[in-house]
Design a protein around this motif. Structure first.
Motif, mmCIF file in Angstrom:
data_model
loop_
_atom_site.group_PDB
_atom_site.id
_atom_site.type_symbol
_atom_site.label_atom_id
_atom_site.label_comp_id
_atom_site.label_asym_id
_atom_site.label_seq_id
_atom_site.Cartn_x
_atom_site.Cartn_y
_atom_site.Cartn_z
ATOM 1 N N LEU A 1 -13.766 3.084 39.005
ATOM 2 C CA LEU A 1 -14.019 2.530 37.613
ATOM 3 C C LEU A 1 -14.684 3.996 36.802
ATOM 4 O O LEU A 1 -14.871 4.884 37.549
ATOM 5 N N ASN A 2 -14.610 3.703 35.568
ATOM 6 C CA ASN A 2 -15.072 4.830 34.748
ATOM 7 C C ASN A 2 -16.359 4.897 34.410
ATOM 8 O O ASN A 2 -16.681 5.777 33.893
ATOM 9 N N GLY A 3 -17.157 3.924 34.914
ATOM 10 C CA GLY A 3 -18.679 4.271 34.706
ATOM 11 C C GLY A 3 -19.173 3.612 33.162
ATOM 12 O O GLY A 3 -20.043 3.871 32.892
ATOM 13 N N GLU A 4 -18.169 3.169 32.470
ATOM 14 C CA GLU A 4 -18.454 2.842 31.000
ATOM 15 C C GLU A 4 -19.662 1.827 30.874
ATOM 16 O O GLU A 4 -20.285 1.498 30.005
ATOM 17 N N TYR A 5 -19.342 0.945 31.944
ATOM 18 C CA TYR A 5 -20.258 -0.435 32.007
ATOM 19 C C TYR A 5 -20.998 -0.567 33.229
ATOM 20 O O TYR A 5 -20.416 -0.299 34.313
#
Length: 123
Positions: free
Chosen positions: A20-24
């Motif tokens: 996951l990109n860690g945005e949320y």
């Protein structure tokens, strides 16, 4: 597609979180496997310290582990409460004692591992 199973011991979740990109933010509550209720001979969480090490790994990946805890988010004019109800192996929920009373004026989200106690959660 990979799915989680008793043989997986959490690796599917770790792999997903690593990608996951860690945005949320991701919020997490423990279940019976982490607490050692099932698959006791095969479950790596039964070894002392591995449950804590697993939760530490999740937190390293940015996961917010909620074991009988609440976080409050402020979304402009609304307060959003996210409650994490740790798996209770005894079956005694005692939700108000563990998490406090929720506010009907705020948005309340409960994360709980098992739906078996839905009626108690909803009250």
């Amino acid at each position: 597609m990979r799915t989680n199973s008793p043989d997986d011991n959490g690796e599917v979740l770790i792999t997903l979180l690593e990608n996951l990109n860690g945005e949320y933010p991701v919020y997490y509550v423990t279940g019976e496997h982490e607490e050692g209720k099932y698959f006791e001979d095969e479950n790596k969480y039964m070894n002392e310290g591995t449950k804590e090490a697993y939760e530490d790994k999740l937190e390293e990946l940015g996961v917010i582990v909620l074991n009988d805890e609440k976080v409050q988010l402020n979304n402009r004019k609304e307060l959003i409460n996210i409650y994490g109800l740790k798996e209770e192996l005894s079956g005694n929920i005692n939700i108000d004692d563990r998490l406090g009373k929720s506010s009907p004026q705020e948005v309340n989200i409960l994360l709980a591992h098992t739906p078996d106690h839905f009626n108690e959660y909803a009250n």
